[in-house]
Design a protein around this motif. Structure first.
Motif, PDB file in Angstrom:
ATOM      1  N   ILE A 197       3.834  -5.428  -8.511  1.00  0.00           N
ATOM      2  CA  ILE A 197       4.119  -6.192  -7.296  1.00  0.00           C
ATOM      3  C   ILE A 197       3.061  -5.782  -6.276  1.00  0.00           C
ATOM      4  O   ILE A 197       3.058  -4.646  -5.804  1.00  0.00           O
ATOM      5  N   ASN A 198       2.176  -6.679  -5.962  1.00  0.00           N
ATOM      6  CA  ASN A 198       1.048  -6.348  -5.095  1.00  0.00           C
ATOM      7  C   ASN A 198       1.227  -6.788  -3.652  1.00  0.00           C
ATOM      8  O   ASN A 198       0.530  -6.306  -2.760  1.00  0.00           O
ATOM      9  N   THR A 199       2.150  -7.717  -3.425  1.00  0.00           N
ATOM     10  CA  THR A 199       2.484  -8.137  -2.061  1.00  0.00           C
ATOM     11  C   THR A 199       3.997  -8.116  -1.912  1.00  0.00           C
ATOM     12  O   THR A 199       4.727  -8.188  -2.908  1.00  0.00           O
ATOM     13  N   PHE A 247       5.008   3.125  -6.578  1.00  0.00           N
ATOM     14  CA  PHE A 247       4.961   4.039  -5.438  1.00  0.00           C
ATOM     15  C   PHE A 247       4.854   3.271  -4.116  1.00  0.00           C
ATOM     16  O   PHE A 247       5.533   3.605  -3.144  1.00  0.00           O
ATOM     17  N   ALA A 248       4.019   2.241  -4.090  1.00  0.00           N
ATOM     18  CA  ALA A 248       3.871   1.430  -2.875  1.00  0.00           C
ATOM     19  C   ALA A 248       5.139   0.641  -2.590  1.00  0.00           C
ATOM     20  O   ALA A 248       5.556   0.501  -1.433  1.00  0.00           O
ATOM     21  N   PHE A 249       5.778   0.127  -3.659  1.00  0.00           N
ATOM     22  CA  PHE A 249       7.040  -0.604  -3.486  1.00  0.00           C
ATOM     23  C   PHE A 249       8.076   0.304  -2.836  1.00  0.00           C
ATOM     24  O   PHE A 249       8.746  -0.075  -1.869  1.00  0.00           O
ATOM     25  N   THR A 269       7.159   1.377   0.876  1.00  0.00           N
ATOM     26  CA  THR A 269       7.295   0.229   1.781  1.00  0.00           C
ATOM     27  C   THR A 269       8.745  -0.083   2.079  1.00  0.00           C
ATOM     28  O   THR A 269       9.128  -0.310   3.235  1.00  0.00           O
ATOM     29  N   LEU A 270       9.576  -0.063   1.046  1.00  0.00           N
ATOM     30  CA  LEU A 270      10.999  -0.375   1.244  1.00  0.00           C
ATOM     31  C   LEU A 270      11.732   0.769   1.929  1.00  0.00           C
ATOM     32  O   LEU A 270      12.672   0.534   2.701  1.00  0.00           O
ATOM     33  N   VAL A 289       0.861  -1.177   0.000  1.00  0.00           N
ATOM     34  CA  VAL A 289       0.000   0.000   0.000  1.00  0.00           C
ATOM     35  C   VAL A 289       0.900   1.231   0.000  1.00  0.00           C
ATOM     36  O   VAL A 289       1.816   1.336   0.818  1.00  0.00           O
ATOM     37  N   TYR A 290       0.651   2.147  -0.912  1.00  0.00           N
ATOM     38  CA  TYR A 290       1.457   3.368  -0.982  1.00  0.00           C
ATOM     39  C   TYR A 290       1.131   4.295   0.185  1.00  0.00           C
ATOM     40  O   TYR A 290      -0.031   4.646   0.410  1.00  0.00           O
TER      41      TYR A 290
END
Length: 310
Positions: A263-265, A113-115, A118-119, A5-6
């Motif tokens: 990449i969703n998860t 954006f979420a990747f 999250t990282l 999730v972004y």
């Protein structure tokens, strides 16, 4: 495994210049993500004729229609790639501890954006990790069972990082002569097979023969033994190859306009070790950095032996 999730609080820096069509496409991706804070940095026109397309490019800011704080750094005169880009990124990191950076020709997939956010959070305090890339140049080969792998390379077609990393950046490469004199690249397993190419590019950048900013960034991460996070799915398509580009002219280049995925998860890696095989594959495909294959070199023999066992 967690759903990506972004975090809309993660700021975005958008670097633009004179390509309104490409800029509009990348802007739409940013618009879909809806960051709460957007920085825009633009170089100025080189000629009176170019002033019109620069103005058209900047007009994209009028289309910001979501709740967003917008900060701008718009030059009225041309600084060139090296200065404009490095100063724009420095301006961003003077105000933000971390964030996402996109150029006007780097079209991201939705999950980019979420990747990144999250990282950025996951490795915020792990100084071994210095860079999060959005590009994957493995042409379909997955390099780990996780959502990403670690690399000693620093791809900048859509990326994210921290102020702590950018603090190591030196646009003038002042330490390069000593680095070259001591032959320290011999100690870099991912780079040594391509030694001549890297040293030639860095030397030309140091001497001002290449008007760029990104070799300096790659060098900063190299000499500080920084690791990059590389997604196992390509999240960025570079749509800027062509006659109007600054550096990327060849539309038939192997990495031009690569298809993107999602990449969703997220599944994290257990071991913080660079994938040398992936790094060598990437560089063998990059024709501007020819490989060094000196059969008398112990390092090259060791690298080949290592890769055969993989």
């Amino acid at each position: 495994m967690n759903t990506l999730v972004y975090d809309k609080n993660t700021p975005v820096l958008f670097l633009i210049f004179n390509r309104p069509d490409n800029t509009a496409k990348v802007f739409e991706a940013i618009r879909s993500a809806k960051p709460k804070k957007l920085y825009v940095s633009a170089d100025g026109p080189r000629t009176e004729e170019e002033k019109t397309v620069c103005e058209q490019t900047r007009a994209i800011l009028k289309n910001i229609d979501w709740e967003c704080t917008v900060l701008t750094n718009l030059s009225e005169h041309n600084k060139g790639c090296r200065v404009a880009m490095s100063e724009g990124i420095s301006w961003f990191f003077k105000q933000e501890e971390e964030g996402i950076i996109l150029e006007d020709d780097c079209l991201p997939s939705a999950s980019f954006f979420a990747f990144c956010s999250t990282l950025l959070a996951h490795y915020r305090y792990d100084t071994r990790i210095t860079h999060i890339g959005g590009s994957n140049f493995q042409l379909g080969t997955k390099r780990s069972e996780a959502s990403y792998y670690f690399s000693n390379l620093t791809p900048v077609w859509g990326w994210a990082s921290w102020r702590r990393t950018w603090n190591n950046y030196d646009v003038d490469l002042k330490s390069f002569p000593s680095f070259k004199e001591q032959d320290l690249i011999n100690n870099c397993q991912s780079h040594f097979p391509f030694k001549e190419g890297w040293l030639n590019a860095l030397e030309k950048t140091y001497n001002g023969e290449i008007d760029t900013w990104d070799y300096q960034y790659a060098y900063a991460n190299l000499i500080n033994h920084g690791l990059s996070v590389i997604p196992n799915v390509n999240l960025i398509s570079n749509i800027g190859f062509g006659p109007n580009a600054t550096h990327t002219f060849d539309q038939n280049y192997v990495f031009a306009s690569l298809p993107t995925g999602e990449i969703n998860t997220i599944t994290h890696l257990r071991y913080v070790i660079p994938n040398v095989q992936a790094d060598v594959f990437t560089q063998e495909k990059e024709s501007y950095i020819p490989p060094r294959k000196n059969k008398l070199s112990r390092m090259w023999k060791n690298t080949k032996s290592f890769l055969k066992k993989r």
